[in-house]
Motif scaffolding. Structure first.
Motif, PDB file in Angstrom:
ATOM      1  N   TYR A  53     -11.670  -9.788  -3.932  1.00 22.15           N
ATOM      2  CA  TYR A  53     -12.737  -9.224  -3.113  1.00 22.15           C
ATOM      3  C   TYR A  53     -13.963 -10.133  -3.113  1.00 22.15           C
ATOM      4  O   TYR A  53     -14.206 -10.874  -4.072  1.00 22.15           O
ATOM      5  CB  TYR A  53     -13.146  -7.845  -3.627  1.00 22.15           C
ATOM      6  N   VAL A  96       0.846  -1.186   0.000  1.00 23.68           N
ATOM      7  CA  VAL A  96       0.000   0.000   0.000  1.00 23.68           C
ATOM      8  C   VAL A  96       0.885   1.242   0.000  1.00 23.68           C
ATOM      9  O   VAL A  96       1.926   1.268   0.678  1.00 23.68           O
ATOM     10  CB  VAL A  96      -0.962   0.027   1.202  1.00 23.68           C
ATOM     11  N   TRP A 120     -17.797   0.629  -0.153  1.00 21.04           N
ATOM     12  CA  TRP A 120     -16.494   0.720   0.498  1.00 21.04           C
ATOM     13  C   TRP A 120     -16.641   0.549   2.005  1.00 21.04           C
ATOM     14  O   TRP A 120     -17.627   0.979   2.590  1.00 21.04           O
ATOM     15  CB  TRP A 120     -15.886   2.082   0.178  1.00 21.04           C
ATOM     16  N   VAL A 122      -4.065  -0.157  -3.330  1.00 18.10           N
ATOM     17  CA  VAL A 122      -3.298  -1.344  -2.965  1.00 18.10           C
ATOM     18  C   VAL A 122      -2.788  -2.013  -4.229  1.00 18.10           C
ATOM     19  O   VAL A 122      -3.433  -1.960  -5.278  1.00 18.10           O
ATOM     20  CB  VAL A 122      -4.161  -2.333  -2.140  1.00 18.10           C
ATOM     21  N   ASN A 149     -11.762  -4.090   2.560  1.00 25.51           N
ATOM     22  CA  ASN A 149     -10.355  -3.991   2.951  1.00 25.51           C
ATOM     23  C   ASN A 149     -10.045  -4.866   4.159  1.00 25.51           C
ATOM     24  O   ASN A 149      -8.973  -5.470   4.244  1.00 25.51           O
ATOM     25  CB  ASN A 149      -9.992  -2.528   3.243  1.00 25.51           C
ATOM     26  N   SER A 180      -7.624  -8.086   3.762  1.00 23.50           N
ATOM     27  CA  SER A 180      -6.443  -8.026   4.627  1.00 23.50           C
ATOM     28  C   SER A 180      -6.314  -9.278   5.486  1.00 23.50           C
ATOM     29  O   SER A 180      -5.232  -9.872   5.596  1.00 23.50           O
ATOM     30  CB  SER A 180      -6.502  -6.792   5.531  1.00 23.50           C
ATOM     31  N   MET A 207      -5.303  -2.867   5.422  1.00 26.30           N
ATOM     32  CA  MET A 207      -5.169  -1.830   4.392  1.00 26.30           C
ATOM     33  C   MET A 207      -6.344  -0.866   4.491  1.00 26.30           C
ATOM     34  O   MET A 207      -7.436  -1.226   4.937  1.00 26.30           O
ATOM     35  CB  MET A 207      -5.105  -2.462   2.999  1.00 26.30           C
ATOM     36  N   SER A 208      -6.127   0.377   4.067  1.00 28.51           N
ATOM     37  CA  SER A 208      -7.167   1.393   4.219  1.00 28.51           C
ATOM     38  C   SER A 208      -8.305   1.215   3.225  1.00 28.51           C
ATOM     39  O   SER A 208      -9.426   1.653   3.478  1.00 28.51           O
ATOM     40  CB  SER A 208      -6.571   2.795   4.077  1.00 28.51           C
ATOM     41  N   GLY A 209      -8.043   0.579   2.095  1.00 32.53           N
ATOM     42  CA  GLY A 209      -9.139   0.369   1.156  1.00 32.53           C
ATOM     43  C   GLY A 209      -8.748   0.409  -0.295  1.00 32.53           C
ATOM     44  O   GLY A 209      -8.287  -0.574  -0.866  1.00 32.53           O
TER      45      GLY A 209
END
Length: 248
Positions: free
Chosen positions: A191, A128, A198, A178, A202, A206, A173-175
């Motif tokens: 995913y 990231v 959203w 990546v 993540n 993760s 991870m923030s979203g």
């Protein structure tokens, strides 16, 4: 447009190529600016393609001169939501590494080095960047171009918050920003297609990366300026539409 000269390869520098996936919904101006920014900041031998996913925008999203930027549009006729748009972009990507960005970012020169090198060393590592702020009007970083966040942690109520410890390990991870090898994306399942909006994908990805023997690392010197949503500024408002009652 200025094309930045390709740096001479250095020891440990990645030679992978990357597909950049941009999920977009009704972000006509920002999509075009993001495509141009990604193309300008990425050497041609590193950039395999830019995959712009139009998630049911009306009228359909168009990128001027797409071949010039090595870009093409994947059109979803029916809105699927942010996560399904990313999944569609990943399915169309052909690069060794898939880089997910939001459709309102400006990566800084050399951003790709820190993202790709750890993946070249171990395909099970996701990376990231350091996320800084982008002024939507000027398309310039706000404040220091090197001060931002790169990692989050999971709270007991299944939320996630920024953390700034000194290690390179990223718990969560923030979203939306990546990089992951296409091989590891496929092996982990990517995913969850049941998610639409959203904020949960993540955490899910993760945890699967870590629990399946992979790792997530902060590319601390890879800077990507990101436009955040701001109250009172309609141009920064979220455009993705999630059906009422849908899982997120």
């Amino acid at each position: 447009r200025t094309r930045h000269a390709t740096p001479t390869p250095r020891q440990g520098e990645s030679i992978f190529d990357a597909s950049v996936v941009l999920p977009c919904a009704y972000e006509y101006e920002y999509a075009a600016r993001t495509v141009r920014s990604v193309s300008a900041a990425t050497p041609p031998e590193i950039l395999r393609e830019i995959v712009v996913v139009d998630d049911g925008s009306t009228p359909p999203l168009r990128i001027p001169e797409p071949a010039r930027w090595k870009a093409f549009v994947v059109r979803l006729e029916k809105t699927g939501g942010l996560i399904r748009a990313r999944i569609a972009g990943a399915a169309a990507a052909t690069g060794a590494v898939i880089v997910f960005f939001d459709c309102h970012v400006r990566p800084m020169d050399g951003y790709w080095r820190g993202l790709l090198a750890p993946i070249e060393a171990d395909y099970r590592v996701a990376t990231v960047p350091t996320v800084t702020r982008l002024d939507a009007a000027t398309w310039q970083p706000v404040g220091s171009p090197t001060r931002g966040g790169a990692k989050c942690y999971l709270t007991f109520d299944t939320d996630f918050k920024w953390t700034f410890d000194a290690t390179d390990d990223v718990p969560i991870m923030s979203g939306g920003l990546v990089a992951i090898s296409r091989r590891w994306w496929n092996e982990t399942g990517g995913y969850d297609s049941s998610m639409l909006g959203w904020g949960g994908e993540n955490i899910d990805l993760s945890l699967r990366i870590w629990r399946c023997g992979g790792a997530i690392k902060a590319a601390k010197e890879s800077y990507v300026a990101h436009m955040y949503r701001e109250l009172g500024k309609p141009k920064t408002a979220a455009r993705f539409r999630v059906p009422k009652g849908a899982p997120t």
